[in-house]
Motif scaffolding. Sequence first.
Motif, PDB file in Angstrom:
ATOM      1  N   PHE A   6       0.863  -1.172   0.000  1.00 14.27           N
ATOM      2  CA  PHE A   6       0.000   0.000   0.000  1.00 14.27           C
ATOM      3  C   PHE A   6       0.901   1.224   0.000  1.00 14.27           C
ATOM      4  CE2 PHE A   6      -2.216   3.419   2.200  1.00 14.27           C
ATOM      5  CZ  PHE A   6      -3.388   3.480   1.448  1.00 14.27           C
ATOM      6  N   ILE A   7       0.749   2.061  -1.007  1.00 12.83           N
ATOM      7  CA  ILE A   7       1.558   3.266  -1.112  1.00 12.83           C
ATOM      8  C   ILE A   7       0.622   4.442  -1.247  1.00 12.83           C
ATOM      9  CG2 ILE A   7       3.240   4.527  -2.506  1.00 12.83           C
ATOM     10  CD1 ILE A   7       4.414   1.827  -3.330  1.00 12.83           C
ATOM     11  N   SER A   8       0.827   5.447  -0.440  1.00 14.83           N
ATOM     12  CA  SER A   8       0.010   6.653  -0.495  1.00 14.83           C
ATOM     13  C   SER A   8       0.770   7.736  -1.248  1.00 14.83           C
ATOM     14  CB  SER A   8      -0.304   7.122   0.930  1.00 14.83           C
ATOM     15  OG  SER A   8      -1.042   8.314   0.888  1.00 14.83           O
ATOM     16  N   GLN A   9       0.182   8.168  -2.344  1.00 16.85           N
ATOM     17  CA  GLN A   9       0.778   9.224  -3.165  1.00 16.85           C
ATOM     18  C   GLN A   9      -0.071  10.474  -2.985  1.00 16.85           C
ATOM     19  OE1 GLN A   9       1.004   8.349  -7.399  1.00 16.85           O
ATOM     20  NE2 GLN A   9       0.719  10.510  -7.840  1.00 16.85           N
ATOM     21  N   VAL A  10       0.544  11.560  -2.555  1.00 24.18           N
ATOM     22  CA  VAL A  10      -0.222  12.787  -2.326  1.00 24.18           C
ATOM     23  C   VAL A  10       0.103  13.875  -3.347  1.00 24.18           C
ATOM     24  CG1 VAL A  10      -0.569  12.342   0.134  1.00 24.18           C
ATOM     25  CG2 VAL A  10       1.455  13.616  -0.625  1.00 24.18           C
ATOM     26  N   GLN A  14       5.387  12.450  -6.911  1.00 19.22           N
ATOM     27  CA  GLN A  14       5.736  11.198  -6.232  1.00 19.22           C
ATOM     28  C   GLN A  14       5.399   9.970  -7.074  1.00 19.22           C
ATOM     29  OE1 GLN A  14       3.248  12.023  -2.830  1.00 19.22           O
ATOM     30  NE2 GLN A  14       5.068  12.315  -1.532  1.00 19.22           N
ATOM     31  N   TRP A  15       4.645  10.160  -8.151  1.00 27.46           N
ATOM     32  CA  TRP A  15       4.156   9.036  -8.942  1.00 27.46           C
ATOM     33  C   TRP A  15       5.297   8.154  -9.454  1.00 27.46           C
ATOM     34  CZ3 TRP A  15       4.931   7.305 -13.863  1.00 27.46           C
ATOM     35  CH2 TRP A  15       4.103   6.248 -14.274  1.00 27.46           C
ATOM     36  N   CYS A  18       6.643   5.912  -6.690  1.00 27.89           N
ATOM     37  CA  CYS A  18       5.591   4.993  -6.215  1.00 27.89           C
ATOM     38  C   CYS A  18       5.330   3.906  -7.246  1.00 27.89           C
ATOM     39  CB  CYS A  18       4.304   5.758  -5.938  1.00 27.89           C
ATOM     40  SG  CYS A  18       4.383   6.897  -4.544  1.00 27.89           S
TER      41      CYS A  18
END
Length: 143
Positions: A6-10, A14-15, A18
């Motif tokens: 699980f990776i949170s990209q804000v 950051q894409w 990720c």
Amino acid sequence: NDSNPFISQVNESQWKDCQGMLCQHDLFKDQNEITWSRFTNIFSLHFLSSTRQSLSSIEDLRPLSQSDFDHIHNKWFEGRDTVTIGLFEKFWGWLKYILHSLRYTKKIAALWRSGLLYGFMTREFSQHVLRDQQDGTFLIRFS
């Protein structure tokens, strides 16, 4: 452990990292080396996802071609039968910028999908393709 990461990209910036982590996880799982065929099969799906293409609209797809994979195989993986994590990381370090442009720059994505952005090829092959064309003819490629 069979759970997916699980990776949170804000932020859009950051894409690249990720997506690289997710792709590497799907490719290698707990292995340090995979076959070239496993790489091409799984990476094909990641490429479509990364470029916002869906298998549900097959007529609009512009996947990587055999020629694209041949170029990538020779340039980044030395024509080997296997892909190591280290070779993948070097490849991703180059490719992530291209994929980011294809994903987030609508005009570049449109050129790719329409076939006007030619793809992955060597300079020599692009010169061969253009050899019999009129002066002023050009192609756009990922080198």
